[in-house]
Motif scaffolding. Structure first.
Motif, mmCIF file in Angstrom:
data_model
loop_
_atom_site.group_PDB
_atom_site.id
_atom_site.type_symbol
_atom_site.label_atom_id
_atom_site.label_comp_id
_atom_site.label_asym_id
_atom_site.label_seq_id
_atom_site.Cartn_x
_atom_site.Cartn_y
_atom_site.Cartn_z
ATOM 1 N N MET A 467 0.842 -1.196 0.000
ATOM 2 C CA MET A 467 0.000 0.000 0.000
ATOM 3 C C MET A 467 0.881 1.251 0.000
ATOM 4 S SD MET A 467 -2.942 -1.482 0.099
ATOM 5 C CE MET A 467 -4.210 -0.327 0.578
ATOM 6 N N GLN A 468 0.520 2.208 -0.835
ATOM 7 C CA GLN A 468 1.305 3.439 -0.961
ATOM 8 C C GLN A 468 0.400 4.667 -1.028
ATOM 9 O OE1 GLN A 468 4.109 3.475 -4.159
ATOM 10 N NE2 GLN A 468 5.047 1.539 -3.604
ATOM 11 N N GLY A 469 1.045 5.837 -0.937
ATOM 12 C CA GLY A 469 0.354 7.106 -1.177
ATOM 13 C C GLY A 469 0.020 7.885 0.069
ATOM 14 N N THR A 470 -0.031 7.199 1.217
ATOM 15 C CA THR A 470 -0.452 7.874 2.444
ATOM 16 C C THR A 470 0.749 8.404 3.225
ATOM 17 O OG1 THR A 470 -0.419 5.727 3.556
ATOM 18 C CG2 THR A 470 -2.535 6.484 2.737
ATOM 19 N N GLU A 471 0.494 9.457 4.013
ATOM 20 C CA GLU A 471 1.542 9.959 4.899
ATOM 21 C C GLU A 471 1.913 8.908 5.939
ATOM 22 O OE1 GLU A 471 1.372 13.730 6.874
ATOM 23 O OE2 GLU A 471 0.749 14.788 5.059
ATOM 24 N N ASP A 472 0.913 8.166 6.390
ATOM 25 C CA ASP A 472 1.134 7.128 7.383
ATOM 26 C C ASP A 472 1.708 5.885 6.698
ATOM 27 O OD1 ASP A 472 1.078 5.246 9.392
ATOM 28 O OD2 ASP A 472 -1.109 5.018 9.401
ATOM 29 N N PRO A 473 2.962 5.514 7.005
ATOM 30 C CA PRO A 473 3.580 4.372 6.325
ATOM 31 C C PRO A 473 2.826 3.058 6.543
ATOM 32 C CG PRO A 473 5.210 5.594 7.641
ATOM 33 C CD PRO A 473 3.862 6.127 8.002
ATOM 34 N N ALA A 474 2.143 2.935 7.665
ATOM 35 C CA ALA A 474 1.417 1.698 7.973
ATOM 36 C C ALA A 474 0.013 1.679 7.354
ATOM 37 C CB ALA A 474 1.305 1.516 9.482
ATOM 38 N N VAL A 475 -0.419 2.783 6.767
ATOM 39 C CA VAL A 475 -1.746 2.929 6.148
ATOM 40 C C VAL A 475 -2.854 2.567 7.134
ATOM 41 C CG1 VAL A 475 -3.030 2.607 3.975
ATOM 42 C CG2 VAL A 475 -0.603 2.186 4.005
ATOM 43 N N GLU A 476 -2.675 2.988 8.388
ATOM 44 C CA GLU A 476 -3.735 2.807 9.382
ATOM 45 C C GLU A 476 -4.548 4.085 9.556
ATOM 46 O OE1 GLU A 476 -1.496 1.422 12.706
ATOM 47 O OE2 GLU A 476 -1.431 -0.651 11.950
ATOM 48 N N ASN A 477 -3.944 5.204 9.103
ATOM 49 C CA ASN A 477 -4.627 6.503 9.176
ATOM 50 C C ASN A 477 -4.645 7.148 7.795
ATOM 51 O OD1 ASN A 477 -5.066 7.081 12.206
ATOM 52 N ND2 ASN A 477 -2.962 6.348 12.107
ATOM 53 N N LEU A 478 -5.648 7.968 7.561
ATOM 54 C CA LEU A 478 -5.757 8.718 6.315
ATOM 55 C C LEU A 478 -5.814 10.208 6.619
ATOM 56 C CD1 LEU A 478 -8.446 6.813 4.198
ATOM 57 C CD2 LEU A 478 -5.973 6.740 3.938
ATOM 58 N N MET A 479 -5.212 11.007 5.731
ATOM 59 C CA MET A 479 -5.329 12.458 5.834
ATOM 60 C C MET A 479 -6.625 12.875 5.130
ATOM 61 S SD MET A 479 -2.717 13.299 7.583
ATOM 62 C CE MET A 479 -2.708 15.084 7.462
ATOM 63 N N VAL A 480 -7.519 13.529 5.870
ATOM 64 C CA VAL A 480 -8.800 13.962 5.304
ATOM 65 C C VAL A 480 -8.946 15.469 5.474
ATOM 66 C CG1 VAL A 480 -9.864 11.734 5.755
ATOM 67 C CG2 VAL A 480 -10.085 13.562 7.444
ATOM 68 N N LEU A 481 -9.789 16.072 4.628
ATOM 69 C CA LEU A 481 -9.995 17.514 4.702
ATOM 70 C C LEU A 481 -10.765 17.879 5.961
ATOM 71 C CD1 LEU A 481 -9.004 17.152 1.793
ATOM 72 C CD2 LEU A 481 -10.689 18.867 1.083
ATOM 73 N N THR A 482 -10.407 19.018 6.530
ATOM 74 C CA THR A 482 -11.032 19.443 7.774
ATOM 75 C C THR A 482 -12.346 20.173 7.521
ATOM 76 O OG1 THR A 482 -9.742 21.480 7.757
ATOM 77 C CG2 THR A 482 -8.864 19.618 9.013
#
Length: 483
Positions: A467-482
């Motif tokens: 899995m790639q693309g996320t700030e979190d290397p473990a892909v357990e969290n996602l960056m979402v708009l506030t």
């Protein structure tokens, strides 16, 4: 194509002349023909590090070529039936982005299938263009997205007459081709450019009885991965232009992002590979086709697998099929593609291109031998016998139609917070999530996260997809708009 001309390799010849002169280097690179880094010289060999040189007058300059590189580009254009060609040392990612940046500016609309490589959407982040997705039909059994149907492209054009371009995969990673000629005619009739991602289509220019190439279909630009099926070094590609495209302007766009220190190892590999394909490509790809078709037949006789090919063609969403792609559906054995991928590597020392939720892809090219095919078929038969299981509860599908809420660029640069994947449904994604390969985003910036997408991400992660693309290397969290 002038065969005598195609026997030349100007960059290769210039490097050979340079090597024989034993020039004393007071320029970069700092390893000075490997003397300053003996371990590197030992790994790659004296000849290789000796040719890792900087741009200089006898060797031309990729940013503004006037001699041997320009000559090599013109030979490439002739070999590929293009009006112009650019040697690319940033991979097909760089070529795809240069195509899009050449025709799109902030606010422009571009029509494209959602199953594009991440490089295309990244280009929209860079330039601020707005995607108009033609959501492709999905083969629900195989779990793969298909080609762009003409009726859907026509609908997108009618609803977005101000769009500047149509972007097409030719073929997809899985070998599926859209009706390129009809798409070109339709787009051109509405004043739109046609851009083709041919990362997996180098052989279409040289093999017989294969789907039509972008240049032959009249597309305006095509990004071609010479390093995939064409035999050049990893990261070396071509950007092809048809008549009517301003090559001088495209060169300026390329120079916005491409390195000013182009590798002559990559450039010479493009030059030599182009010569090889021009002189021997037709016979080479006839053998590739033969091997792939043989493998398909053998794998289908094992049971539990489905190696698909021309039998999928329906004239619309699968207008044609690239038979050199050995795509195999594995769920019939109760095994996700990624599980078969891992078993082949860990238990049989066979490295295939990728495994997704439902399929594997073995990349067959000019470097393969029939004994390698036999070993792959034998290993797959073994896997079926030893590891087959009940498929109850297994997901299928690699494509979930997205809902685009805001443009990729606006989302990428918006304020974001990190939330657990499990709690992200109903929010707008601020980043990419993808399995790589194939690098087709499950989520892209600006898209609505749904329960179905959350379930898919967690399932793919647990099955062992990279899995790639996320700030979190473990892909357990996602960056979402506030907001």
């Amino acid at each position: 194509m002038n065969r005598d001309d195609q026997m030349r390799a100007p960059i290769y010849d210039a490097l050979e002349t340079f090597r024989k002169k034993r020039v004393v280097p007071f320029d970069v690179p700092g390893h000075k023909r490997g003397r300053g880094n003996p371990e590197l010289a030992q790994l790659l060999g004296e000849r290789c590090v000796g040719l890792d040189v900087n741009s200089m007058k006898p060797l031309d300059n990729l940013c503004h070529p006037v001699s041997v590189i320009r000559d090599a580009e013109q030979l490439a254009a002739e070999a590929f039936g293009a009006a112009d060609a650019f040697l690319m040392v940033g991979g097909t990612t760089s070529a795809v982005q240069s195509m899009i940046l050449s025709v799109c500016k902030a606010g422009d609309k571009i029509i494209l299938p959602r199953n594009v490589h991440k490089s295309a959407i990244n280009a929209l982040v860079l330039c601020g263009a707005v995607p108009v997705y033609v959501n492709p039909e999905v083969n629900s059994m195989l779990g793969i997205s298909l080609g762009m149907e003409i009726s859907q492209v026509e609908k997108a054009i009618e609803e977005n007459p101000d769009a500047v371009a149509v972007f097409v995969n030719n073929p997809t990673y899985y070998g599926i081709c859209s009706d390129m000629r009809s798409i070109v005619r339709l787009a051109h009739a509405h004043g739109m450019k046609v851009l083709a991602d041919e990362a997996h289509g180098t052989h279409l220019y040289f093999g017989k009885n294969l789907p039509v190439s972008a240049m032959a279909a009249g597309a305006d630009m095509a990004a071609v991965s010479m390093h995939k099926s064409g035999g050049s070094l990893t990261q070396s590609s071509l950007l092809l232009l048809n008549t009517g495209v301003n090559g001088d302007y495209v060169r300026q766009i390329i120079n916005l992002t491409q390195t000013t220190s182009a590798s002559y190892l990559l450039l010479s590999s493009l030059d030599i590979s182009r010569r090889n394909l021009a002189l021997r490509g037709e016979e080479s790809f006839a053998k590739v086709t033969e091997m792939a078709e043989y493998a398909r037949e053998e794998i289908n006789s094992i049971g539990g697998y489905y190696a698909y090919g021309r039998d999928l063609i329906n004239g619309t969403s699968i207008f044609d099929y690239d038979v050199t792609k050995l795509s195999v559906y594995t769920l019939g054995n109760g095994l996700a593609g990624i599980e078969v991928y891992d078993l082949l590597r860990d238990e049989y020392d066979i490295q295939i291109e990728f495994g997704d939720i439902c399929n594997i892809l073995a990349y067959i090219s000019i470097g393969d031998r029939i004994q390698d095919i036999e070993r792959l078929v034998g290993a797959l038969a073994d896997v079926e016998r030893l590891y087959k299981k009940d498929r109850t509860g297994m997901l299928s599908g690699e494509y979930i139609a997205p809902k685009v809420v805001i443009s990729p660029q606006k989302a990428f640069y918006s304020k974001k917070i990190s939330v657990p994947v499990k709690e992200s449904a109903g929010k707008i994604s601020g980043e990419f999530v993808m399995c790589y390969p194939p690098g087709i985003p499950i989520l892209a910036p600006g898209e609505m996260i749904t329960e179905e997408i959350v379930e898919y991400i967690i399932y793919a992660r647990e099955k062992g997809c990279s899995m790639q693309g996320t700030e979190d290397p473990a892909v357990e969290n996602l960056m979402v708009l506030t907001e």
